[in-house]
Motif scaffolding. Structure first.
Motif, PDB file in Angstrom:
ATOM      1  N   LYS A 175       0.829  -1.204   0.000  1.00  0.00           N
ATOM      2  CA  LYS A 175       0.000   0.000   0.000  1.00  0.00           C
ATOM      3  C   LYS A 175       0.865   1.257   0.000  1.00  0.00           C
ATOM      4  O   LYS A 175       0.580   2.229  -0.709  1.00  0.00           O
ATOM      5  N   GLN A 176       1.932   1.220   0.789  1.00  0.00           N
ATOM      6  CA  GLN A 176       2.819   2.374   0.827  1.00  0.00           C
ATOM      7  C   GLN A 176       3.503   2.591  -0.517  1.00  0.00           C
ATOM      8  O   GLN A 176       3.652   3.728  -1.000  1.00  0.00           O
ATOM      9  N   GLN A 177       3.924   1.461  -1.137  1.00  0.00           N
ATOM     10  CA  GLN A 177       4.532   1.568  -2.468  1.00  0.00           C
ATOM     11  C   GLN A 177       3.535   2.132  -3.478  1.00  0.00           C
ATOM     12  O   GLN A 177       3.899   2.966  -4.318  1.00  0.00           O
ATOM     13  N   ASN A 178       2.291   1.656  -3.422  1.00  0.00           N
ATOM     14  CA  ASN A 178       1.268   2.181  -4.337  1.00  0.00           C
ATOM     15  C   ASN A 178       1.050   3.678  -4.112  1.00  0.00           C
ATOM     16  O   ASN A 178       0.878   4.442  -5.073  1.00  0.00           O
ATOM     17  N   THR A 179       1.062   4.082  -2.836  1.00  0.00           N
ATOM     18  CA  THR A 179       0.912   5.506  -2.548  1.00  0.00           C
ATOM     19  C   THR A 179       2.063   6.314  -3.137  1.00  0.00           C
ATOM     20  O   THR A 179       1.867   7.370  -3.751  1.00  0.00           O
ATOM     21  N   ASP A 180       3.298   5.771  -2.969  1.00  0.00           N
ATOM     22  CA  ASP A 180       4.473   6.461  -3.528  1.00  0.00           C
ATOM     23  C   ASP A 180       4.393   6.526  -5.053  1.00  0.00           C
ATOM     24  O   ASP A 180       4.722   7.550  -5.666  1.00  0.00           O
ATOM     25  N   ILE A 181       3.973   5.400  -5.666  1.00  0.00           N
ATOM     26  CA  ILE A 181       3.869   5.364  -7.132  1.00  0.00           C
ATOM     27  C   ILE A 181       2.823   6.374  -7.612  1.00  0.00           C
ATOM     28  O   ILE A 181       3.031   7.088  -8.605  1.00  0.00           O
ATOM     29  N   LYS A 182       1.690   6.435  -6.915  1.00  0.00           N
ATOM     30  CA  LYS A 182       0.652   7.396  -7.296  1.00  0.00           C
ATOM     31  C   LYS A 182       1.175   8.823  -7.212  1.00  0.00           C
ATOM     32  O   LYS A 182       0.907   9.654  -8.083  1.00  0.00           O
ATOM     33  N   GLN A 183       1.927   9.108  -6.149  1.00  0.00           N
ATOM     34  CA  GLN A 183       2.495  10.450  -6.022  1.00  0.00           C
ATOM     35  C   GLN A 183       3.483  10.744  -7.140  1.00  0.00           C
ATOM     36  O   GLN A 183       3.477  11.841  -7.711  1.00  0.00           O
ATOM     37  N   GLN A 184       4.326   9.744  -7.483  1.00  0.00           N
ATOM     38  CA  GLN A 184       5.280   9.944  -8.568  1.00  0.00           C
ATOM     39  C   GLN A 184       4.566  10.129  -9.905  1.00  0.00           C
ATOM     40  O   GLN A 184       4.928  11.013 -10.699  1.00  0.00           O
ATOM     41  N   VAL A 185       3.543   9.291 -10.149  1.00  0.00           N
ATOM     42  CA  VAL A 185       2.782   9.413 -11.403  1.00  0.00           C
ATOM     43  C   VAL A 185       2.095  10.766 -11.468  1.00  0.00           C
ATOM     44  O   VAL A 185       2.046  11.417 -12.521  1.00  0.00           O
ATOM     45  N   SER A 186       1.541  11.200 -10.332  1.00  0.00           N
ATOM     46  CA  SER A 186       0.879  12.511 -10.314  1.00  0.00           C
ATOM     47  C   SER A 186       1.865  13.632 -10.606  1.00  0.00           C
ATOM     48  O   SER A 186       1.582  14.548 -11.379  1.00  0.00           O
ATOM     49  N   THR A 187       3.072  13.510 -10.013  1.00  0.00           N
ATOM     50  CA  THR A 187       4.098  14.525 -10.274  1.00  0.00           C
ATOM     51  C   THR A 187       4.523  14.524 -11.732  1.00  0.00           C
ATOM     52  O   THR A 187       4.642  15.580 -12.370  1.00  0.00           O
ATOM     53  N   ILE A 188       4.742  13.302 -12.287  1.00  0.00           N
ATOM     54  CA  ILE A 188       5.133  13.193 -13.701  1.00  0.00           C
ATOM     55  C   ILE A 188       4.031  13.725 -14.602  1.00  0.00           C
ATOM     56  O   ILE A 188       4.290  14.427 -15.589  1.00  0.00           O
ATOM     57  N   SER A 189       2.773  13.395 -14.262  1.00  0.00           N
ATOM     58  CA  SER A 189       1.648  13.873 -15.075  1.00  0.00           C
ATOM     59  C   SER A 189       1.565  15.387 -15.058  1.00  0.00           C
ATOM     60  O   SER A 189       1.352  16.022 -16.102  1.00  0.00           O
ATOM     61  N   GLU A 190       1.748  15.981 -13.878  1.00  0.00           N
ATOM     62  CA  GLU A 190       1.722  17.442 -13.807  1.00  0.00           C
ATOM     63  C   GLU A 190       2.867  18.055 -14.604  1.00  0.00           C
ATOM     64  O   GLU A 190       2.688  19.061 -15.307  1.00  0.00           O
ATOM     65  N   THR A 191       4.050  17.413 -14.516  1.00  0.00           N
ATOM     66  CA  THR A 191       5.199  17.928 -15.270  1.00  0.00           C
ATOM     67  C   THR A 191       4.960  17.834 -16.770  1.00  0.00           C
ATOM     68  O   THR A 191       5.236  18.779 -17.527  1.00  0.00           O
TER      69      THR A 191
END
Length: 359
Positions: A131-147
């Motif tokens: 779950k923590q990894q999924n949370t981290d991945i979601k945050q990274q994907v969100s950051t990449i998507s915003e970028t």
């Protein structure tokens, strides 16, 4: 407040217990062999004046009423045994041993259950990590998507700016080309073009122009002529040394004064001029016209063709400008380019012969 039984060590979870009035240790009713019904019949004095076996054995010896054989707890009063059994030994062992294991007795471990619990704990930890990894991945994907979104927006804005700049540059180029063409045409304001004069070897073009001018009633001298020459590629010769192309190259003359050029063109329009007495050979019509740039010559040629197709009566050149008129009494129309020709006269009926050389 909950506490543990001083005899068996189990947690006392309710208000049914006996407390030693001297050491304040608490015992559950099973360990003191008292039922809940008897406990409810006890007076407060009886409940508050009981002693545990340790405190009872510490009292001075008198009679045997205080020995542990009379009960696990003794009442420190004269009517201690009014409601208890006369023979405590008969009740010894009546305590349900199945529900209360001995103190210190080890229960047999359930190995499978322990392993299952350990496995569940390990699985729970893994799920938590996932779950923590999924949370981290979601945050990274969100950051990449915003970028990426920001980068795409910046590139889109750059493309829009580039398109606007290209459009502006095209307009600037068109204006510069139009301005250049206008300047080139202005530079020809003293020049005229003579067509219909056959080419001969050793011809004197200045003499031909002066003679032609006299025939239309205009006095012209050598000093009025700045430059004169034939333009265009020279015609190929046939075996008998005669041009294959019967259309001679035009003669272009640049005069020293624009007024003299305008006078020659005006007089040539009112009088019919031929090549007679100008050159030897077949007599052909001779025309005096304003000299045009290459683009304007192509536009004028196409304008004359379309005025015939659309039954316009007039098509002429004046001061480098091309004009058409539908009929007598109609206003003159200035033709600046092929777009204006399409709109004001009509599209070409022979597009394969149209040369849109004007940028």
């Amino acid at each position: 407040m909950s506490s543990n039984c001083a005899a068996c060590g189990d947690l006392i979870r309710d208000l049914y217990y006996m407390e030693c009035s001297q050491c304040t240790k608490r015992f559950d009713l099973i360990c003191v062999n008292v039922s809940k019904a008897i406990y409810d019949e006890y007076a407060a004095r009886q409940k508050n004046n009981r002693l545990c076996p340790s405190c009872t054995s510490a009292l001075p010896r008198g009679d045997n009423t205080t020995t542990p054989a009379r009960g696990l707890l003794a009442i420190h009063d004269t009517d201690t045994y009014t409601r208890e059994s006369d023979n405590v030994n008969t009740s010894r062992g009546s305590k349900p041993r199945t529900t209360k294991p001995k103190i210190g007795e080890d229960k047999p471990p359930n190995t499978d259950l322990m392993e299952l619990i350990a496995e569940l704990r390990y699985l729970r930890q893994e799920v938590k990590e996932v779950k923590q990894q999924n949370t981290d991945i979601k945050q990274q994907v969100s950051t990449i998507s915003e970028t990426l979104s920001q980068t795409l927006n910046e590139h889109s804005q750059q493309l829009r700016n580039a398109e606007l700049e290209i459009c502006s540059l095209k307009n600037t180029v068109d204006q510069l080309q139009q301005k250049l063409a206008t300047q080139q045409q202005v530079g020809m304001r003293k020049s005229l073009e003579i067509s219909g004069v056959a080419e001969t070897n050793g011809e004197n073009l200045s003499h031909i122009l002066i003679t032609a001018s006299k025939k239309i009633g205009v006095e012209l001298s050598e000093s009025d002529i700045d430059e004169i020459a034939r333009i265009g590629p020279k015609s190929a010769k046939s075996p008998n040394n005669s041009p294959k192309n019967q259309t001679p190259r035009p003669i272009v003359a640049k005069l020293t004064r624009k007024l003299k050029r305008d006078e020659l063109i005006k007089s040539a329009k009112t009088r019919r001029l031929t090549s007679e007495h100008l050159v030897d050979g077949q007599i052909t019509p001779v025309f005096f016209n304003e000299r045009l740039t290459k683009e304007n010559r192509q536009l004028f040629r196409e304008a004359r063709a379309r005025t015939k197709d659309y039954e316009f009566r007039y098509c002429w050149v004046r001061n480098g400008g091309i004009f058409v008129r539908k009929a007598d009494g109609k206003p003159a129309i200035r033709i600046f380019d092929f777009v204006a020709l399409d709109q004001r006269v009509g599209p070409s009926k022979h597009p394969e012969n149209t040369e849109h050389a004007i940028p």
